[in-house]
Design a protein around this motif. Structure first.
Motif, PDB file in Angstrom:
ATOM      1  N   LYS A 155     -74.734  10.196 -47.353  1.00 32.35           N
ATOM      2  CA  LYS A 155     -75.010  10.934 -46.019  1.00 32.35           C
ATOM      3  C   LYS A 155     -75.854  10.044 -45.013  1.00 32.35           C
ATOM      4  N   ILE A 156     -75.485   8.827 -45.060  1.00 34.05           N
ATOM      5  CA  ILE A 156     -76.055   7.873 -44.054  1.00 34.05           C
ATOM      6  C   ILE A 156     -74.827   7.421 -42.897  1.00 34.05           C
ATOM      7  N   ARG A 157     -75.307   7.659 -41.646  1.00 32.01           N
ATOM      8  CA  ARG A 157     -74.436   7.103 -40.695  1.00 32.01           C
ATOM      9  C   ARG A 157     -74.525   5.547 -40.206  1.00 32.01           C
ATOM     10  N   VAL A 158     -73.200   4.896 -39.812  1.00 29.60           N
ATOM     11  CA  VAL A 158     -73.222   3.403 -39.530  1.00 29.60           C
ATOM     12  C   VAL A 158     -72.580   3.261 -38.321  1.00 29.60           C
ATOM     13  N   ASN A 159     -73.046   2.735 -37.336  1.00 30.03           N
ATOM     14  CA  ASN A 159     -72.616   2.499 -36.022  1.00 30.03           C
ATOM     15  C   ASN A 159     -73.097   1.299 -35.633  1.00 30.03           C
ATOM     16  N   THR A 160     -72.230   0.739 -34.593  1.00 24.86           N
ATOM     17  CA  THR A 160     -72.824  -0.628 -34.029  1.00 24.86           C
ATOM     18  C   THR A 160     -72.590  -0.433 -32.459  1.00 24.86           C
ATOM     19  N   ILE A 161     -73.405  -1.040 -31.852  1.00 23.76           N
ATOM     20  CA  ILE A 161     -73.624  -1.306 -30.077  1.00 23.76           C
ATOM     21  C   ILE A 161     -72.972  -2.595 -29.833  1.00 23.76           C
ATOM     22  N   SER A 162     -71.786  -2.232 -29.163  1.00 22.82           N
ATOM     23  CA  SER A 162     -71.308  -3.487 -28.390  1.00 22.82           C
ATOM     24  C   SER A 162     -72.121  -3.772 -27.174  1.00 22.82           C
ATOM     25  N   ALA A 163     -73.081  -4.823 -27.340  1.00 18.81           N
ATOM     26  CA  ALA A 163     -74.099  -5.147 -26.089  1.00 18.81           C
ATOM     27  C   ALA A 163     -73.544  -6.072 -25.149  1.00 18.81           C
ATOM     28  N   GLY A 164     -73.748  -5.666 -24.054  1.00 14.72           N
ATOM     29  CA  GLY A 164     -73.603  -6.747 -22.630  1.00 14.72           C
ATOM     30  C   GLY A 164     -74.542  -7.774 -23.082  1.00 14.72           C
ATOM     31  N   ALA A 185     -79.683   6.565 -40.704  1.00 20.34           N
ATOM     32  CA  ALA A 185     -78.746   5.481 -40.178  1.00 20.34           C
ATOM     33  C   ALA A 185     -79.190   4.244 -39.978  1.00 20.34           C
ATOM     34  N   SER A 186     -77.837   3.560 -39.823  1.00 22.07           N
ATOM     35  CA  SER A 186     -78.082   2.282 -39.668  1.00 22.07           C
ATOM     36  C   SER A 186     -77.375   1.833 -38.145  1.00 22.07           C
ATOM     37  N   ILE A 187     -77.844   0.735 -37.920  1.00 21.91           N
ATOM     38  CA  ILE A 187     -77.211   0.304 -36.341  1.00 21.91           C
ATOM     39  C   ILE A 187     -77.116  -1.249 -36.524  1.00 21.91           C
ATOM     40  N   SER A 188     -76.044  -1.762 -35.934  1.00 25.00           N
ATOM     41  CA  SER A 188     -75.979  -3.216 -35.793  1.00 25.00           C
ATOM     42  C   SER A 188     -75.479  -3.498 -34.325  1.00 25.00           C
ATOM     43  N   LEU A 189     -75.356  -4.813 -34.006  1.00 20.18           N
ATOM     44  CA  LEU A 189     -75.153  -5.160 -32.710  1.00 20.18           C
ATOM     45  C   LEU A 189     -73.867  -6.230 -32.581  1.00 20.18           C
ATOM     46  N   THR A 190     -73.150  -5.638 -31.903  1.00 20.66           N
ATOM     47  CA  THR A 190     -71.836  -6.506 -31.709  1.00 20.66           C
ATOM     48  C   THR A 190     -71.484  -7.242 -30.383  1.00 20.66           C
ATOM     49  N   TYR A 191     -70.521  -7.777 -30.160  1.00 18.06           N
ATOM     50  CA  TYR A 191     -70.025  -8.388 -28.752  1.00 18.06           C
ATOM     51  C   TYR A 191     -68.501  -8.172 -28.609  1.00 18.06           C
ATOM     52  N   ILE A 192     -68.224  -7.930 -27.503  1.00 18.24           N
ATOM     53  CA  ILE A 192     -66.748  -7.675 -27.068  1.00 18.24           C
ATOM     54  C   ILE A 192     -65.866  -8.854 -27.338  1.00 18.24           C
ATOM     55  N   ALA A 193     -66.464  -9.911 -27.319  1.00 22.23           N
ATOM     56  CA  ALA A 193     -65.578 -11.138 -27.957  1.00 22.23           C
ATOM     57  C   ALA A 193     -64.840 -10.916 -29.116  1.00 22.23           C
ATOM     58  N   SER A 194     -65.213  -9.810 -29.948  1.00 25.53           N
ATOM     59  CA  SER A 194     -64.280  -9.538 -31.166  1.00 25.53           C
ATOM     60  C   SER A 194     -62.944  -8.743 -30.667  1.00 25.53           C
ATOM     61  N   GLU A 195     -62.911  -8.400 -29.516  1.00 25.69           N
ATOM     62  CA  GLU A 195     -61.717  -7.755 -29.088  1.00 25.69           C
ATOM     63  C   GLU A 195     -60.808  -8.514 -27.899  1.00 25.69           C
ATOM     64  N   ARG A 196     -61.515  -9.035 -27.148  1.00 27.13           N
ATOM     65  CA  ARG A 196     -61.204  -9.764 -25.955  1.00 27.13           C
ATOM     66  C   ARG A 196     -61.600 -11.063 -26.104  1.00 27.13           C
ATOM     67  N   ILE A 197     -60.773 -11.868 -25.260  1.00 28.48           N
ATOM     68  CA  ILE A 197     -60.883 -13.499 -25.401  1.00 28.48           C
ATOM     69  C   ILE A 197     -62.142 -13.804 -24.575  1.00 28.48           C
ATOM     70  N   ILE A 198     -63.072 -14.471 -25.106  1.00 29.52           N
ATOM     71  CA  ILE A 198     -64.280 -14.802 -24.432  1.00 29.52           C
ATOM     72  C   ILE A 198     -64.467 -16.142 -24.757  1.00 29.52           C
ATOM     73  N   PRO A 199     -63.732 -17.125 -24.018  1.00 32.46           N
ATOM     74  CA  PRO A 199     -64.198 -18.597 -24.158  1.00 32.46           C
ATOM     75  C   PRO A 199     -65.505 -18.994 -24.261  1.00 32.46           C
ATOM     76  N   GLY A 200     -65.825 -19.774 -25.207  1.00 33.17           N
ATOM     77  CA  GLY A 200     -67.217 -20.183 -25.489  1.00 33.17           C
ATOM     78  C   GLY A 200     -68.029 -19.522 -26.485  1.00 33.17           C
TER      79      GLY A 200
END
Ligand code: NAI
Length: 286
Positions: free
Chosen positions: A209-218, A166-181
C-alpha cells in the motif's frame, strides 16, 4: 504523530533534495537524510557551522531540523558489493554502514519505520559525452547510480515503510524528448526511472500500500546540473519558451513533492508529474 521521511541525495542547500526536505519539514515531517559518502564531511561540518542556517528557514520562521544524517552510497546494495579500492579509499574508510541495505537497517534500528522515501540523486560519469560516444561502463554507471539506486532503496526500505506511505523521485524530460547535451546514458537512466515508477507503483501498491511517483522537474542550477555544463542554457530556454515565463524555484518542486507524498494525493501512483513551468507541453520554441 508526524510523518517521518528519509531523503536520499542531499549534500548541500542548492538541490531539489534540500528543497523537498524543507517542504516536508514545513508540513511537519521529521527529516532523515542520506548523504553521498564522499560529500558527507563537508555537508555535516557546514550544517554544524551554521552555513545553511539562512536556507534552513521555514515559512513560519523556525529552522528546519535534520534529525539524523546517514552516509549513503546508493550504487552499493550490501557490503559484499563494495570493491576493495572503495573500502580502503580514505573518503569511505572514515564512515561505515553506508550501503543501501545497511542504511535501511540503521534507520530501522534508530526509528523503527518511515512514511516517506525520497530519491533525489543521480550520477552519470560520462554525462557530457553524446550517447554515441558513451562507453558501456559509463552507461551502466549512469543506470546504476540514477535508476537502480531507486529500485534498491525502495526494495530495502519497503519493509519499514508504514502502509499508506509514499515515495518520490526526480526525473528529467530528456527521457522522452531529445535534449542534446544530456548524455552519457543519463537520458536512458531517466527513461528507466520513469518506467520503473509504473512497475514499482504496481508492486509496492499491491504488496505494501505504498505509492510511487516521480516528478519531471524543470532545470535548476544545482551542483549536479552545473557539472553537466549546459544548465544556464536550459534555464534560459525555459524562460524564453515555457508557458510560465518565470524562474523555476526549487521550492516549487519541493512543494509538489510534499503534496505527492501526502494523503492529499492518496489516489495518485505510477505517475510522472511535470513541475517545469509547463515547458513539457510546448511543441515548438517561440
Ligand atoms: P544535487 O547535486 O543537489 O543532487 C544530486 C545528489 O546526488 C548529490 O547530493 C550527490 O551527492 C548525490 N549522489 C550522487 N551519486 C550518489 C550515490 N552513488 N549515492 C548517494 N548519493 C549520490 O542536484 P539536483 O539537480 O538537485 O539532483 C537531484 C535530482 O533531481 C536528480 O535525480 C536529478 O537528475 C534530478 N533533476 C535535476 C534537474 C536539474 O535541472 N537540476 C532537472 C530534473 C531532474
Amino acid at each position: 504523530r508526524g510523518k517521518r521521511a528519509f531523503i536520499a541525495g542531499v549534500a548541500d542547500d542548492n538541490g531539489y533534495g534540500w528543497a523537498i526536505a524543507k517542504s516536508l519539514a514545513a508540513a511537519g515531517a521529521e527529516i532523515l537524510i542520506g548523504t553521498w559518502v564522499p560529500a558527507l564531511n563537508i555537508f555535516e561540518s557546514s550544517l554544524r557551522r551554521g552555513k545553511f542556517d539562512e536556507s534552513r528557514k521555514l515559512p513560519d520562521g523556525s529552522l528546519m531540523e535534520i534529525t539524523k544524517v546517514y552516509p549513503l552510497d546508493a550504487v552499493f546494495d550490501s557490503l559484499d558489493d563494495v570493491p576493495e579500492d572503495v573500502k580502503t579509499n580514505k573518503r569511505y574508510a572514515g564512515s561505515s554502514n553506508w550501503t543501501v541495505q545497511e542504511v535501511a537497517e540503521s534507520v530501522k534500528q534508530d526509528f523503527g519505520s518511515i512514511d516517506i522515501l525520497v530519491h533525489s540523486l543521480a550520477n552519470g560519469p560520462e554525462v557530457t559525452k553524446p550517447l554515441l560516444e558513451t562507453s558501456r561502463k559509463g552507461y551502466l554507471a549512469a543506470i546504476s547510480a540514477s535508476s537502480y539506486s531507486f529500485v534498491s532503496l525502495l526494495k530495502h526500505f519497503l519493509p519499514i515503510m508504514n502502509p499508506g506511505g509514499a515515495s518520490i523521485s526526480l526525473t528529467y524530460i530528456a527521457s522522452e524528448r531529445i535534449i542534446p547535451g544530456y548524455g552519457g546514458g543519463m537520458s536512458s537512466a531517466k527513461a528507466s526511472l520513469e518506467s520503473d515508477t509504473r512497475v514499482l507503483a504496481f508492486e509496492a501498491g499491491r504488496k505494501h500500500k505504498i505509492r510511487v511517483n516521480t516528478i519531471s522537474a524543470g532545470p535548476l542550477g544545482s551542483r549536479a546540473a552545473k557539472a553537466i555544463g549546459f544548465i544556464d542554457m536550459m534555464i534560459n530556454y525555459s524562460l524564453a519558451n515555457a508557458p510560465l515565463q518565470k524562474e523555476l524555484h526549487a521550492e516549487e518542486v519541493g512543494n509538489a513533492a510534499a503534496f505527492l507524498v501526502s494523503p492529499l494525493a492518496s489516489a495518485i501512483t505510477g505517475a510522472v508529474v511535470y513541475v517545469d513551468n509547463g515547458l513539457n507541453a510546448m511543441g515548438v520554441g517561440v
